[in-house]
Design an enzyme around this catalytic site. Sequence first.
Site, PDB file in Angstrom:
ATOM      1  N   SER A   3      -5.107  -4.503   2.114  1.00  0.00           N
ATOM      2  CA  SER A   3      -4.383  -3.893   3.325  1.00  0.00           C
ATOM      3  C   SER A   3      -5.104  -4.319   4.534  1.00  0.00           C
ATOM      4  O   SER A   3      -4.346  -4.434   5.726  1.00  0.00           O
ATOM      5  CB  SER A   3      -4.161  -2.231   3.169  1.00  0.00           C
ATOM      6  N   ASP A  61       0.743  -1.065  -0.035  1.00  0.00           N
ATOM      7  CA  ASP A  61       0.083  -0.025  -0.016  1.00  0.00           C
ATOM      8  C   ASP A  61       0.856   1.363   0.126  1.00  0.00           C
ATOM      9  O   ASP A  61       1.732   1.286   0.724  1.00  0.00           O
ATOM     10  CB  ASP A  61      -0.720  -0.081   1.250  1.00  0.00           C
ATOM     11  N   HIS A  81      -0.526   4.568   0.209  1.00  0.00           N
ATOM     12  CA  HIS A  81      -1.220   5.437   0.650  1.00  0.00           C
ATOM     13  C   HIS A  81      -0.583   6.079   2.055  1.00  0.00           C
ATOM     14  O   HIS A  81      -0.352   5.406   2.916  1.00  0.00           O
ATOM     15  CB  HIS A  81      -2.926   5.359   0.724  1.00  0.00           C
TER      16      HIS A  81
HETATM   17 CO1  B1M Z   1      -5.606   5.465  -4.115  1.00  0.00          CO
HETATM   18  N1  B1M Z   1      -7.176   4.636  -3.595  1.00  0.00           N
HETATM   19  N2  B1M Z   1      -4.889   4.090  -5.277  1.00  0.00           N
HETATM   20  N3  B1M Z   1      -4.305   6.599  -4.565  1.00  0.00           N
HETATM   21  N4  B1M Z   1      -6.640   6.779  -3.331  1.00  0.00           N
HETATM   22  C1  B1M Z   1      -8.336   5.042  -2.901  1.00  0.00           C
HETATM   23  C2  B1M Z   1      -7.762   4.448  -1.070  1.00  0.00           C
HETATM   24  C3  B1M Z   1      -9.669   4.469  -3.259  1.00  0.00           C
HETATM   25  C4  B1M Z   1     -10.554   4.094  -2.283  1.00  0.00           C
HETATM   26  C5  B1M Z   1     -10.103   5.334  -4.370  1.00  0.00           C
HETATM   27  C6  B1M Z   1     -11.345   4.818  -4.886  1.00  0.00           C
HETATM   28  O1  B1M Z   1     -11.463   4.023  -5.726  1.00  0.00           O
HETATM   29  N5  B1M Z   1     -12.463   5.403  -4.480  1.00  0.00           N
HETATM   30  C7  B1M Z   1      -9.070   3.236  -3.960  1.00  0.00           C
HETATM   31  C8  B1M Z   1      -9.068   1.811  -2.928  1.00  0.00           C
HETATM   32  C9  B1M Z   1     -10.090   0.965  -3.325  1.00  0.00           C
HETATM   33  C10 B1M Z   1     -10.208  -0.356  -2.468  1.00  0.00           C
HETATM   34  O2  B1M Z   1      -9.245  -1.065  -2.261  1.00  0.00           O
HETATM   35  N6  B1M Z   1     -11.232  -0.468  -1.782  1.00  0.00           N
HETATM   36  C11 B1M Z   1      -7.754   3.552  -4.410  1.00  0.00           C
HETATM   37  C12 B1M Z   1      -6.858   2.838  -5.366  1.00  0.00           C
HETATM   38  C13 B1M Z   1      -7.883   1.721  -6.206  1.00  0.00           C
HETATM   39  C14 B1M Z   1      -5.824   3.007  -5.602  1.00  0.00           C
HETATM   40  C15 B1M Z   1      -4.995   2.223  -6.808  1.00  0.00           C
HETATM   41  C16 B1M Z   1      -4.986   0.645  -6.752  1.00  0.00           C
HETATM   42  C17 B1M Z   1      -5.170   3.001  -8.265  1.00  0.00           C
HETATM   43  C18 B1M Z   1      -4.557   2.360  -9.321  1.00  0.00           C
HETATM   44  O3  B1M Z   1      -3.167   2.358  -9.320  1.00  0.00           O
HETATM   45  N7  B1M Z   1      -5.163   1.772 -10.066  1.00  0.00           N
HETATM   46  C19 B1M Z   1      -3.426   2.712  -6.274  1.00  0.00           C
HETATM   47  C20 B1M Z   1      -2.944   1.946  -5.388  1.00  0.00           C
HETATM   48  C21 B1M Z   1      -1.322   1.748  -5.202  1.00  0.00           C
HETATM   49  C22 B1M Z   1      -0.847   0.790  -3.975  1.00  0.00           C
HETATM   50  O4  B1M Z   1      -1.365   1.299  -2.835  1.00  0.00           O
HETATM   51  N8  B1M Z   1      -0.271  -0.056  -4.302  1.00  0.00           N
HETATM   52  C23 B1M Z   1      -3.698   3.989  -5.645  1.00  0.00           C
HETATM   53  C24 B1M Z   1      -2.914   5.121  -5.772  1.00  0.00           C
HETATM   54  C25 B1M Z   1      -3.214   6.376  -5.209  1.00  0.00           C
HETATM   55  C26 B1M Z   1      -2.123   7.523  -5.235  1.00  0.00           C
HETATM   56  C27 B1M Z   1      -0.751   7.252  -5.222  1.00  0.00           C
HETATM   57  C28 B1M Z   1      -2.337   8.289  -6.757  1.00  0.00           C
HETATM   58  C29 B1M Z   1      -2.911   8.573  -4.188  1.00  0.00           C
HETATM   59  C30 B1M Z   1      -1.920   8.548  -2.939  1.00  0.00           C
HETATM   60  C31 B1M Z   1      -0.937   9.480  -2.642  1.00  0.00           C
HETATM   61  C32 B1M Z   1      -0.203   9.316  -1.254  1.00  0.00           C
HETATM   62  O5  B1M Z   1      -0.854   8.749  -0.475  1.00  0.00           O
HETATM   63  N9  B1M Z   1       1.221   9.738  -1.343  1.00  0.00           N
HETATM   64  C33 B1M Z   1      -3.978   7.879  -4.129  1.00  0.00           C
HETATM   65  C34 B1M Z   1      -5.135   8.707  -3.221  1.00  0.00           C
HETATM   66  C35 B1M Z   1      -4.837  10.116  -2.903  1.00  0.00           C
HETATM   67  C36 B1M Z   1      -6.448   8.142  -3.011  1.00  0.00           C
HETATM   68  C37 B1M Z   1      -7.732   8.774  -2.362  1.00  0.00           C
HETATM   69  C38 B1M Z   1      -8.313   9.412  -3.301  1.00  0.00           C
HETATM   70  C39 B1M Z   1      -7.294   9.599  -1.007  1.00  0.00           C
HETATM   71  C40 B1M Z   1      -6.594   8.993   0.146  1.00  0.00           C
HETATM   72  C41 B1M Z   1      -6.085  10.038   0.920  1.00  0.00           C
HETATM   73  O6  B1M Z   1      -4.944  10.699   1.047  1.00  0.00           O
HETATM   74  N10 B1M Z   1      -7.365  10.772   1.767  1.00  0.00           N
HETATM   75  C42 B1M Z   1      -8.387   7.598  -2.058  1.00  0.00           C
HETATM   76  C43 B1M Z   1      -9.974   7.744  -1.884  1.00  0.00           C
HETATM   77  C44 B1M Z   1     -10.402   8.306  -0.436  1.00  0.00           C
HETATM   78  O7  B1M Z   1      -9.961   7.969   0.595  1.00  0.00           O
HETATM   79  N11 B1M Z   1     -11.403   9.198  -0.514  1.00  0.00           N
HETATM   80  C45 B1M Z   1      -7.943   6.376  -2.590  1.00  0.00           C
HETATM   81  C46 B1M Z   1      -6.758  11.543   2.708  1.00  0.00           C
HETATM   82  C47 B1M Z   1      -6.351  11.496   3.859  1.00  0.00           C
HETATM   83  C48 B1M Z   1      -5.828  12.324   5.340  1.00  0.00           C
HETATM   84  O8  B1M Z   1      -7.202  10.374   4.715  1.00  0.00           O
HETATM   85  O9  B1M Z   1      -5.517   8.125   4.616  1.00  0.00           O
HETATM   86  O10 B1M Z   1      -7.956   7.726   4.682  1.00  0.00           O
HETATM   87  P1  B1M Z   1      -6.937   8.821   4.741  1.00  0.00           P
HETATM   88  O11 B1M Z   1      -6.586   8.808   6.524  1.00  0.00           O
HETATM   89  C49 B1M Z   1      -7.739   9.036   7.312  1.00  0.00           C
HETATM   90  C50 B1M Z   1      -8.053   7.813   8.409  1.00  0.00           C
HETATM   91  O12 B1M Z   1      -8.107   6.780   7.661  1.00  0.00           O
HETATM   92  C51 B1M Z   1      -7.253   7.542   9.416  1.00  0.00           C
HETATM   93  O13 B1M Z   1      -6.973   9.236   9.628  1.00  0.00           O
HETATM   94  C52 B1M Z   1      -6.880  10.074   8.808  1.00  0.00           C
HETATM   95  C53 B1M Z   1      -7.917  11.215   8.960  1.00  0.00           C
HETATM   96  O14 B1M Z   1      -7.400  11.852  10.028  1.00  0.00           O
HETATM   97  N12 B1M Z   1      -6.122   6.954   9.490  1.00  0.00           N
HETATM   98  C54 B1M Z   1      -5.309   6.639  10.496  1.00  0.00           C
HETATM   99  C55 B1M Z   1      -5.252   6.515   8.440  1.00  0.00           C
HETATM  100  N13 B1M Z   1      -4.320   5.827   8.797  1.00  0.00           N
HETATM  101  C56 B1M Z   1      -4.429   5.865  10.351  1.00  0.00           C
HETATM  102  C57 B1M Z   1      -3.525   5.248  11.068  1.00  0.00           C
HETATM  103  C58 B1M Z   1      -3.934   5.407  12.739  1.00  0.00           C
HETATM  104  C59 B1M Z   1      -4.787   6.172  12.778  1.00  0.00           C
HETATM  105  C60 B1M Z   1      -5.718   6.587  11.895  1.00  0.00           C
HETATM  106  O15 B1M Z   1      -3.049   4.853  13.301  1.00  0.00           O
HETATM  107  C61 B1M Z   1      -1.812   4.327  13.045  1.00  0.00           C
END
Ligand code: B1M
Length: 213
Positions: free
Chosen positions: A151, A98, A100
């Site tokens: 993940s 992963d 992200h």
């Molecule tokens: Co990706 N991606 N992505 N992506 N991406 C998602 C996660 C996805 C839901 C988008 C979608 O399709 N709607 C989807 C996942 C589908 C699934 O498995 N259910 C997805 C996909 C499919 C993919 C790829 C497979 C796409 C592809 O290549 N075809 C690929 C995966 C590559 C891989 O990982 N092997 C991929 C790639 C990417 C980018 C590189 C382009 C980019 C990431 C850049 C980066 O992180 N440096 C990206 C992004 C930006 C997203 C979305 C749009 C946004 C994620 C984000 O940063 N959110 C995402 C859709 C979405 O979430 N709406 C998506 C903002 C961030 C602050 O929130 O990380 O959730 P988040 O963290 C939150 C909580 O979750 C929590 O606290 C935070 C808030 O305070 N939290 C924790 C997280 N970790 C924690 C740990 C803790 C406590 C809390 O304690 C240890």
Amino acid sequence: LSLEDRLAQYVVEGSKDGLIEDLDEALTRYEPLEIINGPLMTGMDEVGRLFNDNQLIVAEVLQSAEVMKTSVAHLEPHMDQLETSTKGKVILATVKGDVHDIGKNLVEIILSNNGYQIVNLGIKVPPEQLIESCRIEKPDIIGLSGLLVKSAQQMVITAQDLQAVGVDVPLLVGGAALSRKFTDTRIASVYEGPVLYAKDAMHGLELANKLVN
Ligand code: B1M
């Protein structure tokens, strides 16, 4: 557009033109975390929705991620530095497979601003690397992040591998693909130490504070 809509729009469009000025204006009205959890996250959710609908490509989502990272970096110095003494050491990692890391890095900022020493292992961290780091760092908490559905399963494997070598440091887990139920039923059942699910970074801090006290 209102200031809030403009902030969300920068993330959706992956554009930084005017971003810093608008962030500075937002800082006169809101706390940094309110800006992140409010308009910036609204934008990120919209990016996720558009990406899901095939209306955005990965390169565009990367631009959005860049806007989010720039914003968080700009807001970070304005966050309250609440504690300076060390409460404990936390290893943070995005699990194997992963990439992200925006959420994980937000957790790093919140925890380090609140007295924790952080060892951030980065992304795609295999269990072996975590095990090695545990030996060296002797952390009080291991924090795992993961956003992909696979993940969540990888966290179970990681917990099993840690367990197999006798690590029982509390696990803090978070990320969009996880739920409290999955954590309690699937991850906690393969691990002897406590396993806690955090819904966001602030919740992660709350749980960490409970764990080290
Ligand atoms: Co990706 N991606 N992505 N992506 N991406 C998602 C996660 C996805 C839901 C988008 C979608 O399709 N709607 C989807 C996942 C589908 C699934 O498995 N259910 C997805 C996909 C499919 C993919 C790829 C497979 C796409 C592809 O290549 N075809 C690929 C995966 C590559 C891989 O990982 N092997 C991929 C790639 C990417 C980018 C590189 C382009 C980019 C990431 C850049 C980066 O992180 N440096 C990206 C992004 C930006 C997203 C979305 C749009 C946004 C994620 C984000 O940063 N959110 C995402 C859709 C979405 O979430 N709406 C998506 C903002 C961030 C602050 O929130 O990380 O959730 P988040 O963290 C939150 C909580 O979750 C929590 O606290 C935070 C808030 O305070 N939290 C924790 C997280 N970790 C924690 C740990 C803790 C406590 C809390 O304690 C240890």
